[in-house]
Enzyme design. Structure first.
Site, short mmCIF file in Angstrom:
data_model
loop_
_atom_site.label_atom_id
_atom_site.label_comp_id
_atom_site.label_asym_id
_atom_site.label_seq_id
_atom_site.Cartn_x
_atom_site.Cartn_y
_atom_site.Cartn_z
N LYS A 112 0.83 -1.21 0.00
CA LYS A 112 0.00 0.00 0.00
C LYS A 112 0.86 1.25 0.00
O LYS A 112 0.43 2.31 -0.49
CB LYS A 112 -0.89 0.03 1.24
CG LYS A 112 -1.69 -1.22 1.46
CD LYS A 112 -2.83 -1.35 0.49
CE LYS A 112 -3.56 -2.65 0.70
NZ LYS A 112 -4.79 -2.78 -0.05
C1 LIG Z 1 -0.95 -7.80 2.19
C2 LIG Z 1 -2.07 -7.67 1.22
N1 LIG Z 1 -2.10 -8.47 0.14
C3 LIG Z 1 -3.07 -8.39 -0.75
C4 LIG Z 1 -4.14 -7.52 -0.60
C5 LIG Z 1 -5.20 -7.48 -1.65
O1 LIG Z 1 -5.06 -6.37 -2.49
P1 LIG Z 1 -6.30 -5.77 -3.24
O2 LIG Z 1 -7.27 -5.36 -2.19
O3 LIG Z 1 -5.80 -4.62 -4.00
O4 LIG Z 1 -6.87 -6.85 -4.08
C6 LIG Z 1 -4.16 -6.68 0.52
C7 LIG Z 1 -5.24 -5.71 0.78
O5 LIG Z 1 -5.94 -5.24 -0.01
C8 LIG Z 1 -3.10 -6.74 1.43
O6 LIG Z 1 -3.05 -5.90 2.47
N1 LIG Z 2 -6.47 -5.13 2.21
C1 LIG Z 2 -6.82 -3.78 2.31
C2 LIG Z 2 -8.29 -3.54 2.16
C3 LIG Z 2 -8.58 -2.18 1.60
O1 LIG Z 2 -8.13 -2.15 0.29
P1 LIG Z 2 -7.87 -0.88 -0.59
O2 LIG Z 2 -6.77 -1.29 -1.50
O3 LIG Z 2 -9.12 -0.56 -1.27
O4 LIG Z 2 -7.45 0.26 0.31
C4 LIG Z 2 -6.26 -3.25 3.63
O5 LIG Z 2 -5.22 -3.72 4.02
O6 LIG Z 2 -6.83 -2.38 4.24
#
Ligand SMILES: Cc1ncc(COP(=O)(O)O)c(C=O)c1O
Ligand SMILES: N[C@@H](CCOP(=O)(O)O)C(=O)O
Length: 470
Positions: A112
């Site tokens: 993120k």
């Molecule tokens: C460590 C981790 N891997 C994968 C994901 C999944 O990613 P996305 O929500 O963009 O599909 C998340 C949260 O969204 C995450 O925090």
């Molecule tokens: N896995 C995410 C969930 C929120 O996802 P986002 O990519 O829309 O911000 C988290 O860790 O909060």
């Protein structure tokens, strides 16, 4: 470059307004009116760039001159100057046909940071330039929250409130969010799941009077700027692998929850990057796996898993994909989203399902498979996968074809999820930044997961900002 809503009821807007609007005012998601197309020659040129230079090139297509070049370059330098790796997102070879794209070298050890360091600086830039009030409201299953707080803490004129599911995030994730002692930061631990939090914030964003009164802004991947910044590393990974291997295309295996990260890969492919399979790796919360295999999008039973950040049922960015699947028809997208609201499911026809299966492969990883994959790779390569990345690696094993090369996105550092790692009988050393968290006091409020309660909290937290509003 203008942006439109997947539901068709928002006047075309530019990049900065898109960032500020977050969720489209008609309840849809904002997408670029046209996706830029990169020629082979352009890709050749981009392949020689550093991460920061590449980010500047890709992001520029979408900012389209709304931020002067030197200022955008500065924003990008600032955003990636906080990373522990000079490459920002290095690629590591684990097997002849599989590489790991390490996305966890930012301040909170999760992918993120790649987008939220940028978005935090972008919000600060917009606040300074335009005088806009920035009151951020976000929901997290653990990683977005910490990363968003880190991205904006201490930045003048920005306040933030994050909802996380009480007791359902890892200890390190909880500490990362709640040990920040700053009056601009409010952590609400809701008695519910991430889906409850995400539903509540979307309903609050849909209340335009409340949203406008409190100048609410989004940091979740409903905000197109998140997707955009995440698109850059698909290009970067491709170019790094292409330097040492003769490839015509490259598969990506992506640990998936809210569908933001893999949608960024889909966008990169639509821009012309030679992406082969986009492999959706889920845990037992496998709504997306079922959709890709059967064409029915319907939430199932909620599971708490070893990969808690992916404990998500309703994936925000699914709507962005649906829009493209339906031939960029906002009326068809609206109709299906209305159907989802009233009937709780979406079913696509056979032709559409064929397209879905041409766009994506999928594998749902069960708990034991997740732990076994961590154990096996640790034994064979001494590389420690976090449980989300482990789902990605297990999905690569299930879906990558002979003679295909795959990059698995490593979305978090294993130190964030020791609850799962210790189940594999592996002892890990925490990085110093994470060790230090355990000695700090925590600041959070445990609250009921209801719109009324969250609005009450927001009114209290953001009230003081109203005095600043121009
Ligand atoms: C460590 C981790 N891997 C994968 C994901 C999944 O990613 P996305 O929500 O963009 O599909 C998340 C949260 O969204 C995450 O925090
Ligand atoms: N896995 C995410 C969930 C929120 O996802 P986002 O990519 O829309 O911000 C988290 O860790 O909060």
């Amino acid at each position: 470059m203008k942006y439109i809503s997947t539901r068709g009821n928002v006047n075309k807007i530019g990049f900065i307004d898109t960032v500020l609007m977050g969720l489209a005012t008609d309840g849809g998601l904002l997408v670029p009116e046209q996706i830029p197309q990169l020629s082979e020659e352009k890709l050749q040129e981009l392949s020689k760039l550093s991460y920061q230079e590449l980010a500047f090139e890709i992001i520029s297509y979408y900012v389209d001159g709304e931020i002067p070049e030197n200022e955008l370059k500065e924003l990008i330098q600032q955003s990636y100057g906080t990373f522990r790796s000079s490459e920002v997102t290095p690629v590591v070879k684990l097997k002849d046909d599989m590489y790991v794209l390490e996305l966890f070298h930012g301040p909170t050890f999760a992918f993120k940071d790649v987008a939220l360091q940028f978005l935090g600086n972008l919000y600060s830039y917009i606040a300074k330039k335009t005088g806009e009030t920035i009151n951020i409201l976000g929901a997290t299953s653990g990683d977005t929250g910490a990363s968003a707080i880190e991205g904006v803490r201490g930045k003048e004129g920005i306040r933030i409130c994050i909802l996380h599911p009480h007791g359902r995030v890892s200890k390190v994730q909880e500490l990362q969010m709640t040990t920040v002692h700053d009056e601009s930061v409010l952590n609400l631990a809701i008695e519910g799941t991430f889906d409850d939090g995400q539903r509540i914030i979307k309903e609050i964003f849909a209340d335009l009077e409340f949203k406008n009164k409190y100048h609410l802004r989004a940091i979740n991947s409903i905000n197109f700027a998140r997707i955009l910044a995440q698109t850059v590393y698909y290009f970067y990974a491709y170019f790094q692998v292409a330097k040492e291997k003769d490839i015509n295309s490259l598969n990506f295996s992506v640990p998936t929850g809210n569908f933001g990260d893999i949608f960024a890969g889909y966008l990169a492919k639509k821009m012309g990057l030679p992406v082969g399979k986009l492999i959706v790796a889920t845990n037992e919360n496998n709504i997306l796996e079922r959709f890709i295999k059967e064409g029915v999008y319907q939430p199932g039973e909620f599971h708490s898993t070893y990969s808690p950040s992916m404990d998500i049922q309703v994936a925000s960015n699914f709507e962005r994909y649906l829009y493209y699947l339906l031939g960029e028809s906002s009326s068809a997208t609206s109709a299906l989203m209305d159907q989802f609201k009233s009937e709780g499911k979406i079913t696509v026809n056979e032709e559409q399902l064929r397209q879905v299966q041409a766009d994506f492969a999928a594998h749902g990883v069960q708990g034991e498979e997740c732990l076994n994959t961590i154990g096996k790779y640790y034994e064979d390569t001494k590389y420690l996968l976090d449980p989300h990345t482990s789902c990605g690696v297990a999905a690569y094993e299930a879906c990558n074809g002979q003679d295909e090369v795959c990059v698995t996105l490593s979305t978090a550092h294993p130190a964030k999820f020791n609850e799962s790692i210790e189940k594999c009988d592996i002892e890990q050393n925490y990085p110093e930044e994470i060790k230090a968290l355990f000695d700090k006091p925590q600041y959070l409020e445990v609250v009921e997961a209801s719109n009324e309660e969250i609005c009450r909290q927001l009114e209290k937290h953001f009230r003081s900002s109203l005095a600043d509003v121009k």
